[in-house]
Each structure stands twice: as C-alpha cells, then as structure tokens.
Design a protein around this motif. Structure first.
Motif, mmCIF file in Angstrom:
data_model
loop_
_atom_site.group_PDB
_atom_site.id
_atom_site.type_symbol
_atom_site.label_atom_id
_atom_site.label_comp_id
_atom_site.label_asym_id
_atom_site.label_seq_id
_atom_site.Cartn_x
_atom_site.Cartn_y
_atom_site.Cartn_z
ATOM 1 N N LEU A 179 10.374 66.030 18.455
ATOM 2 C CA LEU A 179 10.411 64.581 18.259
ATOM 3 C C LEU A 179 9.210 64.170 17.410
ATOM 4 C CD1 LEU A 179 11.613 61.790 18.888
ATOM 5 C CD2 LEU A 179 10.208 61.739 20.962
ATOM 6 N N ASN A 371 13.033 54.285 15.744
ATOM 7 C CA ASN A 371 13.932 55.423 15.958
ATOM 8 C C ASN A 371 13.324 56.420 16.937
ATOM 9 O OD1 ASN A 371 15.673 54.275 14.083
ATOM 10 N ND2 ASN A 371 14.865 55.471 12.380
ATOM 11 N N GLN A 374 13.525 54.950 20.478
ATOM 12 C CA GLN A 374 14.892 54.993 20.988
ATOM 13 C C GLN A 374 15.210 56.380 21.534
ATOM 14 O OE1 GLN A 374 17.401 52.381 21.029
ATOM 15 N NE2 GLN A 374 18.223 53.901 22.434
ATOM 16 N N GLU A 375 14.805 57.399 20.781
ATOM 17 C CA GLU A 375 15.054 58.768 21.230
ATOM 18 C C GLU A 375 14.233 59.102 22.472
ATOM 19 O OE1 GLU A 375 15.142 63.346 19.464
ATOM 20 O OE2 GLU A 375 14.848 61.645 18.107
ATOM 21 N N ASN A 378 15.781 57.553 25.495
ATOM 22 C CA ASN A 378 16.950 58.335 25.906
ATOM 23 C C ASN A 378 16.543 59.590 26.667
ATOM 24 O OD1 ASN A 378 18.795 56.548 24.778
ATOM 25 N ND2 ASN A 378 18.862 57.624 22.818
#
Length: 391
Positions: A179, A371, A374-375, A378
C-alpha cells in the motif's frame, strides 16, 4: 466498503506526531475517514509533536505510552490501553519492534496490523560500535520479527523495497499487502505559494536547490552540503534551501560555516506549508542513505520540480522513471555532483519539459491520499470481519 455493526475503534501506534511523511499522510487521511465507520486514536511515545494540535482539531484522540524497548513492558502498557479504551484494532507503525504490541492485541483477541515503513530498524544502527549490546539488540529484533510473523493479522508494506527487506517471500503470504503512501494534493494547493523572505534569498541566483527532511543520519545532509560546495564552482551564486529540524541540525549549520558556504545556504527549520519552497526552487535533491518510500519526492514531482536522488530501491518506486538515469550512489560525492550537472544542463536546454509534465501526471494518478485511505479503511473493516486467529 463492507458494512460493520458498529464504529470500529482503531489505535495507531507511532513514535510522535511530528512533521514526517507518514505523520502528514495520516493527518490528511483523517479528512477521508471522519464520516466513515472508523474512529481513529493515536498512541505516541513522546508528547508535543508539531502536528498534535492539528490532529486534535480534526477530532483525533491522542494517548501516550512509554518507550521501553522491552517486549514485556510494551505488552503490559498496550494491554491496559486496549482494555481501557475498548480498542477493536491496533495498527503499529513499528515493523521491527512490534512484538509486545502483537502479543497484547492477541491476548485480548483484538485485530493487529503492522506497517513496514523502512528497510531496516534505523534506531539500532548507532549501537554497531558496541558489539555485545548490538548482538543483544539483534536477538531481540529476531524475537519481535517472529512474534509479528506469527500473530499479526495483516502486514502492510508501504513500498516493495520495505516488503522485500522484511521477508523475501512475502508474496507467498496472503497477509502481506503493498500500500503506497498518498499525498493530499488539495492541501498542497491551499498552501501559500510565495514568501518575501525566500524571494529575497534566491534573488539573482544561478540555480536554487531544495531538500526537505529531518536532520538525521539517513537523510545525508553532510554529504549534500559537500556536494553543494563543489557545485558552486560551476554555478556560482546558487542557493541551497534546507527545510527540517532534528538532532543533526546544529552540526549541519556548523559544517556549512566550516565549508565556507553558509551565506548560500538557508536553514528554515520545520514548516508544514512547503509549497512556497518549491515555488523558488529549480531542483529537488534527495541523497538519502536509506528510505522507506520518500513522500517528498512525490510532492516535488507534483509541483513540477525535477528530482535527483539516491540510487536506492525505495526511491526507485516513488520517483518518475525518466529521472532515475540521473540518480547516484549516496556515498559518492563526485558522482552526485556530476549527475546534478547533467540534469541541470538538460533543464537549461529544455530537455526536461516533457518529463516534468509526465512526472506530475504519474504522481496525481497513482498517489492520491484519498485512494490510499479508502484502501486502508477497507483493510481495517475486512480484518475485523475475518475470523480471529488463536494464540
């Protein structure tokens, strides 16, 4: 994003909330999770970080824990914090020293995530000259690593270089996740673009070089100052702007005087509003000995400033590929100076115009903080919904 029955309380463990790359990324990230199903808490080793008030202004709760270096004491301290604050998930930002935190999380059946932000535990390197102590520390690191690999629910690497350094066959373990860090472009655009003091300093300069980073050994400031001195022979009246603070700042200031270049170097200290420095700069130089990723490289590319940096794996991931032909060995002053001259000549002859545009586009498309968050959100929710491994 998958729904959960209640708001998840996530505790992030970090050294302090100072002006580092990950600290700024986490701060920006709060803008994108405040209305979600996640409540963020932060646990720091030291108080008074430069960003603490900004975190609090966004509603973040900040807790403190003593830095002990001992697995048992880390275990006991975190055990109390988890129990008292009803934490659902712990996210440690200490890849190499999270053993006690992992055990505490598992003892209370909480989910545990560990992030890898560097290719090695940098704080231990200063003990190399004390062989016996260093070997004891190496043994302790092996225990930390074993506990992390045995019990962590997820292990996030913020660059491929970090993951490769931590575990060679990480791709074979589904708990490992790549990430990349994200940049808050909207926040950068809101920052002041100009500064009269900077404008006066760079007036009539041949070239203006910029470095942003804390004054610690890995950032290689002494090397940069020596290289800059050699560049002044070819580009007289050029300037060097150094943004940051740290344990080696006074030594760097002293070295600039010893080298006879002090009047061409500006030490500006910590500043979270960095846009103005890019406004007045021609080239961003980043000669780190080792890095986890290099967020500031992305910021330079976003503002259209050419980048030259160390030829190390992590910076090959954050930098745009067309700049990498100029990269250098961070221990070779002559190579660094020669490659800086090459990129400056290409800049003067307008050969970098297309590269600058492509680098900005590449950065915007691949490294937006929204982005990333958001990941990460999750990952948190998915971890909570997965079956809890047993001790």
């Amino acid at each position: 994003m998958q729904k959960v029955n209640k708001k998840i309380k996530v505790l992030t463990i970090i050294n302090s909330l100072n002006l580092g790359g990950i600290e700024k990324t986490m701060l920006s990230g709060l803008n994108y999770i405040e209305d979600s199903q996640i409540e963020m808490l932060y646990c720091c080793f030291s108080k008074g970080g430069a960003l603490e008030e900004e975190y609090r202004s966004k509603g973040a709760k900040i807790l403190y824990i003593k830095k002990t270096g001992l697995i048992l004491l880390d275990f006991l301290q975190l055990l109390a914090i988890i129990f008292k604050n009803n934490i659902d998930l712990v996210h440690s930002r200490f890849a190499f020293t999270s053993g006690g935190f992992v055990l505490a999380s598992k003892a209370l059946r909480r989910k545990m995530i560990v992030s890898i932000h560097s290719t090695s535990p940098t704080s231990f390197r200063k003990f190399k000259k004390y062989l016996f102590i260093y070997r004891l520390l190496q043994l302790q690191l092996k225990v930390h690593r074993y506990l992390t690999l045995r019990y962590a629910d997820k292990i996030i690497g913020h660059s491929t270089a970090n993951l490769n350094a931590f575990l060679e066959k990480w791709k074979d373990d589904e708990r490992f996740i790549l990430l990349y860090n994200g940049i808050d472009f909207e926040n950068l655009e809101r920052q002041p673009k100009e500064d009269s003091n900077l404008a006066d300093f760079v007036k009539n300069s041949h070239f203006v070089f910029l470095h942003i980073g804390s004054f610690r050994l890995p950032k290689n400031h002494f090397f940069l100052l020596k290289v800059f001195k050699s560049l002044l022979q070819d580009f007289p009246n050029s300037k060097l702007i150094l943004v940051g603070d740290g344990e080696l700042l006074e030594k760097a200031i002293s070295l600039s005087k010893d080298l006879g270049i002090a009047k061409w170097v500006k030490f500006v200290g910590n500043d979270n509003e960095i846009r103005k420095y890019f406004t007045y700069s021609d080239l961003f130089i980043f000669p780190s000995l080792y890095e986890g990723f290099g967020n500031v490289v992305l910021e330079a590319q976003y503002f259209g400033i050419p980048v030259i940096a160390s030829k190390i794996p992590a910076l090959m991931e954050s930098s745009f590929i067309d700049y990498q032909k100029y990269f250098f060995d961070p221990t070779d002053e002559n190579e660094a100076a020669q490659n800086i001259k090459k990129i400056l000549n290409d800049l003067k002859s307008h050969q970098l115009e297309d590269t600058i545009k492509k680098a900005k586009k590449h950065t915007e498309e691949n490294f937006a903080v929204e982005n990333m968050m958001q990941e990460l959100s999750n990952i948190y929710i998915k971890s909570i919904n997965e079956n809890q491994p047993q001790l």
